[in-house]
Scaffold this motif. Sequence first.
Motif, PDB file in Angstrom:
ATOM      1  N   ILE A 147      71.948  27.776  58.382  1.00 35.77           N
ATOM      2  CA  ILE A 147      72.183  28.525  57.145  1.00 35.77           C
ATOM      3  C   ILE A 147      72.695  27.567  56.075  1.00 35.77           C
ATOM      4  CG2 ILE A 147      73.649  30.268  56.032  1.00 35.77           C
ATOM      5  CD1 ILE A 147      73.558  31.823  58.732  1.00 35.77           C
ATOM      6  N   GLU A 148      73.651  26.729  56.450  1.00 36.36           N
ATOM      7  CA  GLU A 148      74.227  25.780  55.491  1.00 36.36           C
ATOM      8  C   GLU A 148      73.193  24.782  54.972  1.00 36.36           C
ATOM      9  OE1 GLU A 148      77.762  23.815  56.834  1.00 36.36           O
ATOM     10  OE2 GLU A 148      78.974  25.622  56.636  1.00 36.36           O
ATOM     11  N   ARG A 149      72.199  24.482  55.772  1.00 37.36           N
ATOM     12  CA  ARG A 149      71.156  23.546  55.339  1.00 37.36           C
ATOM     13  C   ARG A 149      69.984  24.251  54.650  1.00 37.36           C
ATOM     14  NH1 ARG A 149      69.330  20.801  60.266  1.00 37.36           N
ATOM     15  NH2 ARG A 149      70.380  22.437  61.395  1.00 37.36           N
ATOM     16  N   GLY A 150      70.096  25.578  54.516  1.00 38.89           N
ATOM     17  CA  GLY A 150      69.061  26.340  53.827  1.00 38.89           C
ATOM     18  C   GLY A 150      67.818  26.578  54.659  1.00 38.89           C
ATOM     19  N   LEU A 151      67.926  26.406  55.979  1.00 38.35           N
ATOM     20  CA  LEU A 151      66.768  26.559  56.864  1.00 38.35           C
ATOM     21  C   LEU A 151      66.613  27.983  57.386  1.00 38.35           C
ATOM     22  CD1 LEU A 151      67.229  23.275  58.933  1.00 38.35           C
ATOM     23  CD2 LEU A 151      65.775  23.650  56.918  1.00 38.35           C
ATOM     24  N   ARG A 152      67.687  28.769  57.319  1.00 32.27           N
ATOM     25  CA  ARG A 152      67.656  30.157  57.795  1.00 32.27           C
ATOM     26  C   ARG A 152      68.015  31.091  56.670  1.00 32.27           C
ATOM     27  NH1 ARG A 152      66.214  31.815  63.024  1.00 32.27           N
ATOM     28  NH2 ARG A 152      66.301  29.985  64.341  1.00 32.27           N
TER      29      ARG A 152
END
Length: 146
Positions: free
Chosen positions: A43-48
């Motif tokens: 989530i923090e990396r914008g992947l989810r």
Amino acid sequence: MSELEQRWRDLGEFIREQRHIGHLSLRKLSEMAGVSNPYLSQIERGLRKPSAEILQQIARALEISSETLYVRAGILEERPDEADLVGEIRRDPWIDEGQKRTLIQIYESFRAAVGPRPVRTDEGDDHEISDDDGSTTPESVGAAEG
């Protein structure tokens, strides 16, 4: 990168920033929010793309408004600065007049504790606008300028 992908990346960066401000490790926040460590990392990396429920759990763990995360995720639209909470309380048909007065007093005491907030004028300058009792409200902008 699409606008939607950028929004998720920005949301993840915001969550990471809030975690750092709170001096929380990724592992600690994942425990507090009830999500897995790898999922929170994604989530923090914008992947989810987390659901509203997951965002609410994260917001609660970070001690921030879930609305803040919903707006950043595009689930809710940002409210205008001129929100009239007192007016909304007064219009609520579900609570009686005594309850309305109590809610308004509590809300106004919280606002007074925070102190005056700068109000942007058309000229682009920030001014503190206060009512007769010293509290600052958006309604007092017109009175101060007129």
